[in-house]
Design an enzyme around this catalytic site. Sequence first.
Site, PDB file in Angstrom:
ATOM      1  N   SER A 146      -0.526  -0.774  -4.725  1.00  0.00           N
ATOM      2  CA  SER A 146      -1.657   0.128  -4.865  1.00  0.00           C
ATOM      3  C   SER A 146      -1.270   1.451  -4.218  1.00  0.00           C
ATOM      4  CB  SER A 146      -2.892  -0.463  -4.163  1.00  0.00           C
ATOM      5  OG  SER A 146      -4.009   0.378  -4.293  1.00  0.00           O
ATOM      6  N   GLY A 177       5.117   6.293  -2.491  1.00  0.00           N
ATOM      7  CA  GLY A 177       5.875   7.040  -1.492  1.00  0.00           C
ATOM      8  C   GLY A 177       7.310   7.279  -1.928  1.00  0.00           C
ATOM      9  N   ASN A 236       0.841  -1.200   0.000  1.00  0.00           N
ATOM     10  CA  ASN A 236       0.000   0.000   0.000  1.00  0.00           C
ATOM     11  C   ASN A 236       0.875   1.248   0.000  1.00  0.00           C
ATOM     12  OD1 ASN A 236      -2.671   1.495   0.549  1.00  0.00           O
ATOM     13  ND2 ASN A 236      -1.334   2.226   2.174  1.00  0.00           N
ATOM     14  N   GLU A 237       0.903   1.959  -1.116  1.00  0.00           N
ATOM     15  CA  GLU A 237       1.464   3.307  -1.271  1.00  0.00           C
ATOM     16  C   GLU A 237       2.981   3.400  -1.156  1.00  0.00           C
ATOM     17  OE1 GLU A 237      -2.463   5.992  -0.143  1.00  0.00           O
ATOM     18  OE2 GLU A 237      -0.798   5.986   1.281  1.00  0.00           O
ATOM     19  N   ASN A 238       3.681   2.284  -1.115  1.00  0.00           N
ATOM     20  CA  ASN A 238       5.130   2.375  -0.916  1.00  0.00           C
ATOM     21  C   ASN A 238       5.882   2.770  -2.176  1.00  0.00           C
ATOM     22  OD1 ASN A 238       4.548   1.629   1.666  1.00  0.00           O
ATOM     23  ND2 ASN A 238       5.310  -0.451   1.478  1.00  0.00           N
TER      24      ASN A 238
END
Length: 818
Positions: free
Chosen positions: A470, A428, A423-425
């Site tokens: 994602s 990021g 999730n979002e890594n």
Amino acid sequence: MIEKTALNSGWTLTCNDTGRSGLPAAIPAAVPGCVHLDLLANRLIPDPHIDVNEITNDWIGKTDWTYRCSFEAMPDDGRVWELVFDGLDTVAVISLNGEEIGRTFNMHRTYRFDVSGLLKAGSNELTVTFRSAYAYGAQMERHYGYRPNNYPGPGNLMRKMACNFGWDWGPTLVTAGLWKPVRLESWDRVRLAETRVSATLAGGDGLIKVHAKLARHGDKAPCKLVAAIGGVTQTVAINADEDESAFELALPSPQLWWPHHLGAQPLYAMTLRLVDEASGDLLDSFERELGFRSLRLDTAADEHGSAFTFVINDVPLFICGANWIPDDCFPPRVAAERYAARIEEAKAANIHLLRVWGGGIFEADEFYQACDREGMLVWQDFLFACAAYPEEEPLRSEIEAEVRDNVVRLMPHASLVLWNGNNENIWGFDEWGWRPIIKAGESWGLGYYLDLLPKLCGELDPDRPYYPGSPYSGSMEIEPNADGHGCKHIWDVWNDVGYEVYRNYIPRFCSEFGWQAPAAWATIEESVHDQPLTPQSNGVFHHQKATEGNDKLIRGLAGHLPEPQTMDDWHFATQLNQARAIRFGVEHMRSHRNVCKGAVVWQFNDCWPVTSWAALDSAGRRKPLWYALKAAYDPRLLTIQPRGGGLAAVAVNERTLFWRAKISGKRLKLDGTVLAEFEFWRLLCDRFEAREFPLPEDIVTPGLPKDELIVVQMLDRRAFHYFVEDIELALPAPRLAADVTSIEGGYQVKVTAQNFLKDLCLMADRLDPDAVVDSMLVTLLPGESHVFAVKTAKAIRAEDIVIGTVLRSANDLVVGSR
């Protein structure tokens, strides 16, 4: 045969901080459980969900704890004796009769220890000592070096539920304990060490793939596996020198398993028996319920970029989904009945996919079993969220073991449709300023998402799709959160801009977007005792974890609704705005279903009483957003959307039959005076289609925008369009009549509008904290009526239906601000 003895009783807990006074030497402990729950059950701490008590419990996660129990055994030298821990949270040393038998470092794994040489006849003492997660995290930071983390604590340096350390919807309650069952197992000759089972389709037949690994003891001997499902039986011989077996089993013409909005969920009981060849003794067994469906994730290039479309039984779906977080800060409290109730609530809101988010846990078996039964698709994140993760040892080996454990455990479930890497890594690293922080050559997790995880999924569960993250656009050459590729998160809306900006995006698939609002009024009153309650009072403010969250709530009202001046109005206005924002975004995305193939709202549930993005609060009470999702995710949706400089009515059909009906509409004044109207005899919207109907010029052109609206109808579906926002709309003071009639299990409240009422809500928990109402957000033209069904055991009278408290609408917010 394997013999199993549960070791879930007789435990005590000891605080290893000798300087902490006021704690008994031995505290009665529950297993499964955790330290916080044991302290709470023994009245040694205040409830951390209440008021600001969370902060008084920080010391618990910074302390070492020891669990102890004694149990009786009668070991047999001819058998293997093993202690099995289904879940240890997290860094633990395990000893039996004073001898260390193992150390653990992972909350998300099952551990098995051979204690055949240590087990005594009679009483045995088992101890499990948990080290502070904070102390271990500090040690690991010295080992790996710093890695960026968007949230507090060392969750990215160990294998522990990341949101334990606090999130923008969750408290900091760093747990420790035996959070899943413990048992003593004994067996002889051979047992099933790993059993991989998957169910797919091969033409019109069901195909079951079985791969079994064996653990042996003593003299090796031939055995056999006997598989049975749906009246079909197959026997596979295993020679004495073999430790594994792989085979396939065909089930002729099974009924197909479907997500709940499309069909039924037939499940077939499968048994796998491990039998000694010579004696016929049953040595071990495995049982699961299987559903048969085909599955693929279409990510092919097309004229819009590249797709992200779930195709089940050869049907490309539009996904109506929601993100799922751990349903309690203390997961041992979430039993099968609670899972079932939550999933039933999701299904009732027309949600057919839950994304199990990567900052939490792999859920208990009961969660996935309920999803199988109810036709609820599951998108499963691997447990990486909002942080950079080292790829060095010992973390890498822990992650591989964890993935193997959980892929094998979950792969039989028909409901599970995707493994997602993180999730979002990747986002990021690309956009959150991590690049200059992470030194050249330093790992941050990409090797997991692009190498280790897909290899493990390909080895263990090749028939289910894997996707690296994602959001992710399918390639590291494309920005990870692009509109035209893969799955997207939309977080400038809410964080920076108003919900009208959702229309700026037409993603291929939106796997996160959301808007905040407080919990139900009854939930706030149960959890916060501020006098008076205000948005900024200590308890209410503490139960808002988002940075500048309350400021964003007010900022998000701007241009839509007036700024509230009372706590009652703040509560309702922000809840109403949340419901409208998400309905606005979902209807926009669904109207573009030829391009966009999914909306997964953040989030469905809560883990404690909090102002958050959830539709269902931690007490299981429905917020107005729940009703907005039910409407926006209706398989047959009628919505009015901007198209080509004008407006169009868009019919969206996710049913298996075409939708053909007369479509009609009016432009009218708020007092009901018709100014223009049209009627088209038959609009045909085929299954799995969005069909646009351009509205006539005299319908879309207002004379006096603040006093007019458009209403379009197609059978029993109705859509509204307003030319200005409520803050400018000439909404009248609400005038209505309410009639209350007793029915089985509660009451009917019939509301008749004497003037135009916009987004009428009956706040049932204001009548009874346990009451549930069937509908909300109802708009009525003058003279129209609506019946609310209220399920409650409490007596309700007509005079209890108070306008401005129990009955709320946009009218009273707007009129009250003038």
